[in-house]
Design an enzyme around this catalytic site. Structure first.
Site, mmCIF file in Angstrom:
data_model
loop_
_atom_site.group_PDB
_atom_site.id
_atom_site.type_symbol
_atom_site.label_atom_id
_atom_site.label_comp_id
_atom_site.label_asym_id
_atom_site.label_seq_id
_atom_site.Cartn_x
_atom_site.Cartn_y
_atom_site.Cartn_z
ATOM 1 N N SER A 252 0.842 -1.181 0.000
ATOM 2 C CA SER A 252 0.000 0.000 0.000
ATOM 3 C C SER A 252 0.889 1.246 0.000
ATOM 4 C CB SER A 252 -0.935 -0.035 1.208
ATOM 5 O OG SER A 252 -1.831 1.049 1.172
ATOM 6 N N TYR B 107 -4.813 8.669 -6.098
ATOM 7 C CA TYR B 107 -3.858 7.649 -5.653
ATOM 8 C C TYR B 107 -4.272 7.120 -4.283
ATOM 9 C CZ TYR B 107 0.623 5.614 -4.180
ATOM 10 O OH TYR B 107 1.609 4.777 -3.719
ATOM 11 N N LYS C 15 -5.516 3.280 -3.018
ATOM 12 C CA LYS C 15 -4.878 2.552 -1.926
ATOM 13 C C LYS C 15 -5.847 2.317 -0.764
ATOM 14 C CE LYS C 15 -0.746 2.019 -3.728
ATOM 15 N NZ LYS C 15 -0.229 0.663 -4.034
#
Length: 282
Positions: free
Chosen positions: A137, A151, A155
């Protein structure tokens, strides 16, 4: 190769952290299936470890291809012991600036790519009596930060899926760990894509660039690989592992601020719930 050596399956193995994980596993005498779109950066490792490294080309966003490559890996080495879901990329830009294609591309790679790999390898790990699944991650999953919102979203999704998966597959001896790295000297930043800037965010961008120039301290990927080797060697691996002092401090700071906010609004939160009998159909 030792009979006790592990078989690794590493996505994004040709560069950055994936390359470091691959090197560390091979140096330990383990065997590695190195998966990447471009395999040429692994030429030197293949020369040094002709029996230990199997290179397989793969775009992890192609679900059918992912399942095929996982099967080929098992056919070659006989099993899988450690899977490292590392492939990913960084798309930067303010949330308002993302077009549909850009937003989908970020989530397709960082979330769906990891999902397809997870689905493909779990049956093989289960057939072998268990194993490790490491979901790489990011500090970006600790919170949303300006210019990395999509982004972070990808994650966050990865971590939510991985927590559920960990509870589902524990019965088969499969142990899932979400690895949250801080900054490392990889090409994550230099290979990142950026949106078309909206001038209304010009001042914020300038402030962010100043912060990054003054406060960015990254580490050698080798250190992350050493931590991962310790993680894999542990009989009781954690569900989450922070990598780096900076990300460690950020995680605690964010957690404390969230707890303070929840506490400040406790009365409102509790007042929003009162058990009542199920409503009757009219």
């Amino acid at each position: 190769m030792s009979a006790s050596s592990k078989v690794w399956f590493v996505t994004g193995a040709s560069r950055g952290l994936g390359r470091a994980f691959t090197e560390a596993a091979l140096a330990a005498g383990d065997r590695v299936v190195g998966v990447a779109r471009d395999l040429s950066p692994l030429d030197d490792l293949a020369e040094r470890h002709p029996e230990g490294l199997l290179r397989l080309g793969l775009d992890v966003t192609d679900r059918e291809a992912v399942f095929d490559v996982a099967s080929r890996a098992v056919e070659h080495f006989g099993r899988l012991d450690v899977v490292v879901n590392n492939a990913g990329a960084l798309f930067t830009g303010m949330v308002e600036e993302f077009g549909e294609a850009e937003a989908r591309a970020q989530v397709e790679l960082n979330f769906f790519g990891a999902l397809w790999v997870s689905q493909a390898v779990v049956p093989h790990l289960r057939a072998g009596g268990g194993g490790r699944l490491l979901q790489i991650s990011s500090i970006g999953a600790l919170g949303g930060f300006p210019s990395t919102g999509l982004y972070s979203a990808s994650k966050f999704a990865l971590e939510g899926m991985s927590e559920a998966l960990a509870a589902e597959v524990a019965q088969f001896g499969i142990k899932v760990t979400i690895v949250q790295p801080g900054g490392y000297w990889t090409d994550l930043y230099t290979s990142s894509r950026a949106t078309e800037p909206n001038p209304v965010y010009g001042d914020l961008r300038a402030e962010l660039e100043k912060q990054w120039a003054e406060g960015s301290v990254d580490s050698e990927p080798r250190l992350a690989a050493e931590a991962v080797m310790k993680l894999v060697a542990s009989d009781e691996p954690p569900l989450r592992l922070l990598l780096g002092s900076m990300v460690y401090d950020v995680a605690f700071d964010i957690s404390r601020r969230r707890m303070d906010t929840w506490a400040a609004w406790e009365e409102t939160s509790r007042a929003a719930e009162k058990a009542v009998p199920a409503p009757t159909a009219s």
